[in-house]
Design a protein around this motif. Structure first.
Motif, PDB file in Angstrom:
ATOM      1  N   GLU A   1      12.427 -20.380  18.014  1.00  0.00           N
ATOM      2  CA  GLU A   1      10.979 -20.380  17.785  1.00  0.00           C
ATOM      3  C   GLU A   1      10.458 -18.961  17.573  1.00  0.00           C
ATOM      4  OE1 GLU A   1      12.283 -23.947  19.893  1.00  0.00           O
ATOM      5  OE2 GLU A   1      12.509 -21.809  20.347  1.00  0.00           O
ATOM      6  N   ARG A   2      10.953 -18.029  18.394  1.00  0.00           N
ATOM      7  CA  ARG A   2      10.506 -16.650  18.263  1.00  0.00           C
ATOM      8  C   ARG A   2      11.010 -16.026  16.962  1.00  0.00           C
ATOM      9  NH1 ARG A   2       6.625 -13.200  18.444  1.00  0.00           N
ATOM     10  NH2 ARG A   2       7.430 -11.099  18.135  1.00  0.00           N
ATOM     11  N   LEU A   3      12.244 -16.301  16.594  1.00  0.00           N
ATOM     12  CA  LEU A   3      12.794 -15.744  15.353  1.00  0.00           C
ATOM     13  C   LEU A   3      12.044 -16.289  14.136  1.00  0.00           C
ATOM     14  CD1 LEU A   3      16.621 -15.762  16.135  1.00  0.00           C
ATOM     15  CD2 LEU A   3      15.009 -13.854  16.275  1.00  0.00           C
ATOM     16  N   ALA A   4      11.578 -17.534  14.235  1.00  0.00           N
ATOM     17  CA  ALA A   4      10.786 -18.102  13.142  1.00  0.00           C
ATOM     18  C   ALA A   4       9.461 -17.355  13.002  1.00  0.00           C
ATOM     19  CB  ALA A   4      10.540 -19.586  13.386  1.00  0.00           C
ATOM     20  N   VAL A   5       8.860 -16.971  14.121  1.00  0.00           N
ATOM     21  CA  VAL A   5       7.621 -16.194  14.094  1.00  0.00           C
ATOM     22  C   VAL A   5       7.867 -14.833  13.443  1.00  0.00           C
ATOM     23  CG1 VAL A   5       5.929 -14.994  15.538  1.00  0.00           C
ATOM     24  CG2 VAL A   5       6.572 -17.346  16.069  1.00  0.00           C
ATOM     25  N   ILE A   6       8.992 -14.197  13.790  1.00  0.00           N
ATOM     26  CA  ILE A   6       9.313 -12.890  13.203  1.00  0.00           C
ATOM     27  C   ILE A   6       9.499 -13.017  11.692  1.00  0.00           C
ATOM     28  CG2 ILE A   6      10.996 -11.010  13.170  1.00  0.00           C
ATOM     29  CD1 ILE A   6      11.544 -11.589  16.116  1.00  0.00           C
ATOM     30  N   ASP A   7      10.181 -14.070  11.267  1.00  0.00           N
ATOM     31  CA  ASP A   7      10.389 -14.279   9.831  1.00  0.00           C
ATOM     32  C   ASP A   7       9.057 -14.421   9.098  1.00  0.00           C
ATOM     33  OD1 ASP A   7      13.122 -14.093   9.900  1.00  0.00           O
ATOM     34  OD2 ASP A   7      13.457 -16.247  10.089  1.00  0.00           O
ATOM     35  N   ALA A   8       8.134 -15.186   9.686  1.00  0.00           N
ATOM     36  CA  ALA A   8       6.828 -15.375   9.052  1.00  0.00           C
ATOM     37  C   ALA A   8       6.050 -14.068   9.025  1.00  0.00           C
ATOM     38  CB  ALA A   8       6.039 -16.457   9.785  1.00  0.00           C
ATOM     39  N   ALA A   9       6.078 -13.332  10.136  1.00  0.00           N
ATOM     40  CA  ALA A   9       5.334 -12.072  10.223  1.00  0.00           C
ATOM     41  C   ALA A   9       5.898 -11.002   9.304  1.00  0.00           C
ATOM     42  CB  ALA A   9       5.335 -11.563  11.662  1.00  0.00           C
ATOM     43  N   ALA A  10       7.167 -11.139   8.899  1.00  0.00           N
ATOM     44  CA  ALA A  10       7.813 -10.129   8.052  1.00  0.00           C
ATOM     45  C   ALA A  10       7.320 -10.161   6.612  1.00  0.00           C
ATOM     46  CB  ALA A  10       9.323 -10.320   8.085  1.00  0.00           C
ATOM     47  N   GLU A  11       6.579 -11.201   6.241  1.00  0.00           N
ATOM     48  CA  GLU A  11       6.061 -11.272   4.868  1.00  0.00           C
ATOM     49  C   GLU A  11       5.152 -10.075   4.594  1.00  0.00           C
ATOM     50  OE1 GLU A  11       6.554 -13.222   2.365  1.00  0.00           O
ATOM     51  OE2 GLU A  11       7.762 -14.828   3.243  1.00  0.00           O
ATOM     52  N   ALA A  12       5.360  -9.433   3.461  1.00  0.00           N
ATOM     53  CA  ALA A  12       4.551  -8.263   3.114  1.00  0.00           C
ATOM     54  C   ALA A  12       3.103  -8.641   2.817  1.00  0.00           C
ATOM     55  CB  ALA A  12       5.162  -7.539   1.916  1.00  0.00           C
ATOM     56  N   ASP A  13       2.905  -9.788   2.172  1.00  0.00           N
ATOM     57  CA  ASP A  13       1.560 -10.237   1.819  1.00  0.00           C
ATOM     58  C   ASP A  13       0.884 -10.826   3.060  1.00  0.00           C
ATOM     59  OD1 ASP A  13      -0.730 -11.185   0.671  1.00  0.00           O
ATOM     60  OD2 ASP A  13       0.216 -12.878  -0.337  1.00  0.00           O
ATOM     61  N   PRO A  14      -0.256 -10.275   3.486  1.00  0.00           N
ATOM     62  CA  PRO A  14      -0.920 -10.801   4.686  1.00  0.00           C
ATOM     63  C   PRO A  14      -1.260 -12.283   4.590  1.00  0.00           C
ATOM     64  CG  PRO A  14      -1.881  -8.693   4.055  1.00  0.00           C
ATOM     65  CD  PRO A  14      -0.964  -9.105   2.937  1.00  0.00           C
ATOM     66  N   VAL A  15      -1.630 -12.731   3.395  1.00  0.00           N
ATOM     67  CA  VAL A  15      -1.971 -14.152   3.229  1.00  0.00           C
ATOM     68  C   VAL A  15      -0.753 -15.024   3.490  1.00  0.00           C
ATOM     69  CG1 VAL A  15      -2.764 -15.909   1.597  1.00  0.00           C
ATOM     70  CG2 VAL A  15      -3.849 -13.659   1.617  1.00  0.00           C
ATOM     71  N   ALA A  16       0.394 -14.632   2.928  1.00  0.00           N
ATOM     72  CA  ALA A  16       1.624 -15.397   3.137  1.00  0.00           C
ATOM     73  C   ALA A  16       2.055 -15.360   4.597  1.00  0.00           C
ATOM     74  CB  ALA A  16       2.730 -14.859   2.237  1.00  0.00           C
ATOM     75  N   ALA A  17       1.936 -14.189   5.224  1.00  0.00           N
ATOM     76  CA  ALA A  17       2.318 -14.067   6.634  1.00  0.00           C
ATOM     77  C   ALA A  17       1.437 -14.948   7.513  1.00  0.00           C
ATOM     78  CB  ALA A  17       2.219 -12.614   7.072  1.00  0.00           C
ATOM     79  N   LEU A  18       0.142 -14.911   7.273  1.00  0.00           N
ATOM     80  CA  LEU A  18      -0.783 -15.702   8.080  1.00  0.00           C
ATOM     81  C   LEU A  18      -0.566 -17.197   7.865  1.00  0.00           C
ATOM     82  CD1 LEU A  18      -3.156 -15.720  10.023  1.00  0.00           C
ATOM     83  CD2 LEU A  18      -4.699 -15.473   8.073  1.00  0.00           C
ATOM     84  N   ALA A  19      -0.320 -17.582   6.621  1.00  0.00           N
ATOM     85  CA  ALA A  19      -0.082 -18.999   6.321  1.00  0.00           C
ATOM     86  C   ALA A  19       1.131 -19.520   7.073  1.00  0.00           C
ATOM     87  CB  ALA A  19       0.108 -19.193   4.817  1.00  0.00           C
ATOM     88  N   GLY A  20       2.157 -18.693   7.197  1.00  0.00           N
ATOM     89  CA  GLY A  20       3.345 -19.115   7.931  1.00  0.00           C
ATOM     90  C   GLY A  20       3.120 -19.147   9.429  1.00  0.00           C
ATOM     91  N   LEU A  21       2.383 -18.168   9.964  1.00  0.00           N
ATOM     92  CA  LEU A  21       2.199 -18.060  11.413  1.00  0.00           C
ATOM     93  C   LEU A  21       1.377 -19.200  11.989  1.00  0.00           C
ATOM     94  CD1 LEU A  21       1.632 -14.206  11.719  1.00  0.00           C
ATOM     95  CD2 LEU A  21       3.582 -15.498  12.596  1.00  0.00           C
ATOM     96  N   VAL A  22       0.338 -19.647  11.272  1.00  0.00           N
ATOM     97  CA  VAL A  22      -0.508 -20.709  11.826  1.00  0.00           C
ATOM     98  C   VAL A  22       0.187 -22.063  11.814  1.00  0.00           C
ATOM     99  CG1 VAL A  22      -2.682 -19.554  11.285  1.00  0.00           C
ATOM    100  CG2 VAL A  22      -1.661 -21.101   9.599  1.00  0.00           C
ATOM    101  N   GLU A  23       1.326 -22.154  11.143  1.00  0.00           N
ATOM    102  CA  GLU A  23       2.084 -23.408  11.146  1.00  0.00           C
ATOM    103  C   GLU A  23       3.204 -23.394  12.171  1.00  0.00           C
ATOM    104  OE1 GLU A  23       1.179 -26.064   9.758  1.00  0.00           O
ATOM    105  OE2 GLU A  23      -0.485 -25.117   8.690  1.00  0.00           O
ATOM    106  N   LEU A  24       3.256 -22.351  12.995  1.00  0.00           N
ATOM    107  CA  LEU A  24       4.277 -22.236  14.031  1.00  0.00           C
ATOM    108  C   LEU A  24       3.609 -22.268  15.400  1.00  0.00           C
ATOM    109  CD1 LEU A  24       6.397 -19.347  12.465  1.00  0.00           C
ATOM    110  CD2 LEU A  24       7.021 -21.771  12.550  1.00  0.00           C
ATOM    111  N   PRO A  25       4.329 -22.783  16.433  1.00  0.00           N
ATOM    112  CA  PRO A  25       3.751 -22.786  17.782  1.00  0.00           C
ATOM    113  C   PRO A  25       3.283 -21.384  18.166  1.00  0.00           C
ATOM    114  CG  PRO A  25       5.804 -24.029  17.744  1.00  0.00           C
ATOM    115  CD  PRO A  25       5.688 -23.342  16.406  1.00  0.00           C
TER     116      PRO A  25
END
Length: 674
Positions: free
Chosen positions: A365-389
């Motif tokens: 779960e934590r590694l999935a959060v890191i993967d989402a946060a690693a996106e360079a585009d803030p919009v893409a990073a945020l879109a991934g983070l809000v879909e994770l616990p």
């Protein structure tokens, strides 16, 4: 454009800058005595493409930490290789550092060309090309120059001007950050700090914060690219004259960051991506010690690989960096790691998450959060983070950690159609789909609760929050409930929540009995109402029936059992909470003060509350966490003030008494007895 030199010691970096600009960047007495650069040097060259700023860095291996402080803020690399020496150890290390810092624009000056014949020049040029292979500077042009004879200086200058004219420096629209590389006192001006503006812009008169110390300051004046200016922007080399309480040259050090006050949030635990140089001889295992270089700061760090037990030489992976002390940083910032003896560069990478957890850092779960946060585009990073616990995040903190513009949270929410809940100065965000699901789950749980407990007024707010799949923080959950209440979906009554259509009614006989009992709990007796046995005796009813009625009324939120068989009206309890809150405004209060306060409302004589009842009331508050006892004194727990509804003041006690003017109470009682 900011140009930084790189290269081995005594390869002619300082002399070359002098030939280009006419400025000797060796300013220290020791530098002039030893003939080598020890600290950063600065020079400026006005050109038709704008002012070119030069940062001259030391080439000695002992001063790599200083080289890193200068290299972290450059746009363009001027790699200097002496024709008589060729590629040397610090040449290679500087090239590796530039590569780790992502510097992809540059030119190579084959210095001291007057000391080499054509064959030697060709051989060294071939060695340079080989050293550049595989780095971000691969294929960079090589120009032969001589600071002594002037050979190639005009051509080099023209190449730099051409690069500046076409150079598209990344001008972030984010908030202001300047990495400090010098801090000194200037006679007649006060404290001055210099550095490169990493993002955003600053203007004369702006309020800023020095991080990580948190020192507040005001910008009195600015020099940008060595000229007085009203404003400094991302990519500019700036000197800021700062003023404020506690502001001094000694209070601000190399490595500090002058920034927009809203960005001040130092961190000492960071999840990052790390590339280990292939020159390392051993893998990096858990708790590997290193020196972290970020901007102009150097700090001890421990490396914890997240993808495996160790990170191999030449490999890239996710790690957690645990720092000896907090630093000011932003997501996507680059960093370099060196060994603790300062003899070699280990690797480098980018910061991913500035708020890394100390526990469960390797879970899927934590590694999935890191993967989402690693996106360079803030919009893409945020879109991934809000879909994770946990399916929600602090939108303001997300924008702050990326140094995004002040208007970014609203823009991001709009771009992704997020639902935002503002509470306690924090903007919580979750996706529209999660909000719809949360809304439906709340309705379903309340409907199920009402079906199982038709005689209860509602479900506890905190109990409901803890049962939901999307567990919002309490302040945000209260805002969510208020929003649903505005929509007419539900109703919130103190600490209870129910569906809008749910209504509990007493049985006909209980309703008639309550009409008679209610006045007995109000009026002059409201702060010392009769107990169950007294009411039963007055009405000639079995105690069990009166007790059953009160238990039902308690679940409906109409009365509270303050002591055994001693029930108070809810509005009276709410008013007493208000009295306790008022007494606690000066700190702590005693039981005697509370008794006197109530008697001031109820009067003395037959209706006097007395110490015993006052203590029972306070112990009731203690049990529910409304008051916190310390010896004979108590203080208020403000987080529990809403437990019995909005606290009422004495002026509104008439609301409780209105059920019951005394004469009406006696008439109803006599009618019931008849």
């Amino acid at each position: 454009m900011i140009i930084g030199t790189a290269g081995h010691i005594d390869h002619g970096k300082t002399a070359l800058i002098g030939a280009l600009t006419g400025v000797d960047t060796d300013r220290l007495k020791e530098e002039k005595a030893r003939g080598i650069s020890i600290d950063l040097g600065f020079a400026y060259l006005p050109t038709e493409a704008g002012i070119l700023g030069f940062i001259d860095v030391p080439g000695h291996e002992r001063f790599i930490h200083t080289m890193l402080a200068g290299a972290s803020g450059i746009d363009f690399a001027l790699v200097v290789v002496a024709a008589d020496d060729g590629v040397m150890p610090q040449t290679r290390e500087h090239l590796a550092i530039l590569d780790l810092l992502g510097v992809s624009h540059g030119i190579v000056a084959l210095a001291k060309a007057d000391l080499a014949d054509p064959a030697r020049r060709a051989a060294v040029s071939a060695g340079i090309a080989a050293a550049l292979a595989g780095t971000a500077l691969e294929g960079a042009p090589i120009l032969a120059v001589s600071a002594r004879t002037g050979e190639g200086i005009a051509e080099l200058r023209a190449a730099l001007v051409a690069a500046a004219a076409s150079f598209a420096a990344e001008r972030q629209s984010g908030r202001f950050r300047l990495s400090v590389d010098r801090s000194f006192a200037l006679s007649g001006a006060g404290t001055v700090v210099t550095g490169t503006v990493v993002s955003g812009a600053v203007a004369v008169g702006d309020r800023v914060t020095v991080s990580p110390s948190g020192l507040a300051a005001r910008v009195r004046s600015i020099h940008a690219q060595n000229r007085p200016a009203e404003r400094g922007s991302a990519g500019d080399r700036c000197a800021l004259n700062l003023a404020g309480d506690g502001v001094s040259a000694q209070a601000i050090a190399r490595g500090d960051v002058v920034l927009d006050p809203s960005l001040h949030a130092p961190t000492d635990r960071i999840d990052a991506s790390l590339r280990v140089l292939a020159t390392e001889t051993k893998p990096l295992g858990t708790w590997f010690p290193a020196r972290l270089h970020h901007g102009a700061v150097e700090v001890g760090a421990r490396v914890v690989p997240l993808d495996a037990e160790a990170l191999l030489p030449g490999a890239e992976g996710r790690v957690q960096l645990v720092l000896e002390r907090p630093i000011a940083a932003a997501v996507r910032d680059r960093f370099v790691l060196r060994d603790t003896s300062a003899r070699r560069t280990i690797g480098g990478g980018r910061f991913i998450d500035l708020r890394a957890p100390a526990r469960k850092r390797r879970t899927p779960e934590r590694l999935a959060v890191i993967d989402a946060a690693a996106e360079a585009d803030p919009v893409a990073a945020l879109a991934g983070l809000v879909e994770l616990p946990p399916y929600h995040l602090d939108l303001d903190a997300f924008a702050r950690d990326r140094a995004l513009a002040a208007e970014a949270p609203a823009a991001l929410a709009s771009a992704l159609g997020l639902v935002t809940l503002a509470a306690g100065g924090i903007t919580f965000a979750l996706s529209a789909a999660r909000w719809t699901a949360l809304r439906a789950e709340i309705v379903d749980r309340l409907a199920a609760y009402h079906a199982a407990n038709p005689d209860l007024a509602g479900l506890g707010v905190e109990k409901l929050r803890m049962e939901l799949a999307v567990r919002l923080p309490k302040p945000a959950f209260l805002v969510a409930l208020a929003r649903l209440a505005q929509e007419g979906v539900l109703a919130v009554e103190g600490a209870w929540v129910r569906l809008a259509g749910h209504e509990v009614r007493l049985a006909e006989r209980d309703e008639r009995l309550w009409e008679v009992v209610a006045p007995m709990l109000a009026g002059p007796e409201r702060f010392r109402p009769p107990r169950v046995r007294d009411i039963a005796g007055r009405l000639g009813e079995p105690e069990a029936d009166i007790r059953r009625l009160f238990k039902l009324l308690s679940r409906l939120g109409k009365v509270d059992e303050v002591a055994h068989d001693h029930f108070f009206l809810r509005p009276v309890v709410s008013a007493m909470v208000g009295y306790a809150e008022a007494l606690a405004s000066g700190g702590e209060f005693s039981a005697a003060a509370f008794r006197d306060r109530i008697e001031g409302e109820a009067g003395t004589g037959e209706h006097a509350v007395g110490r015993k009842v006052a203590i029972q009331i306070l112990e009731f508050f203690d049990r529910h966490g409304v008051t916190l006892r310390r010896g004979d004194l108590r203080r208020i727990n403000r987080h529990r003030l809403d437990l019995f509804g909005p606290a009422e003041r004495s002026a509104s006690d008439e609301g409780a008494a209105k059920i019951t003017a005394p004469s009406e109470g006696r008439d109803a009682e006599e009618s019931y007895l008849r």
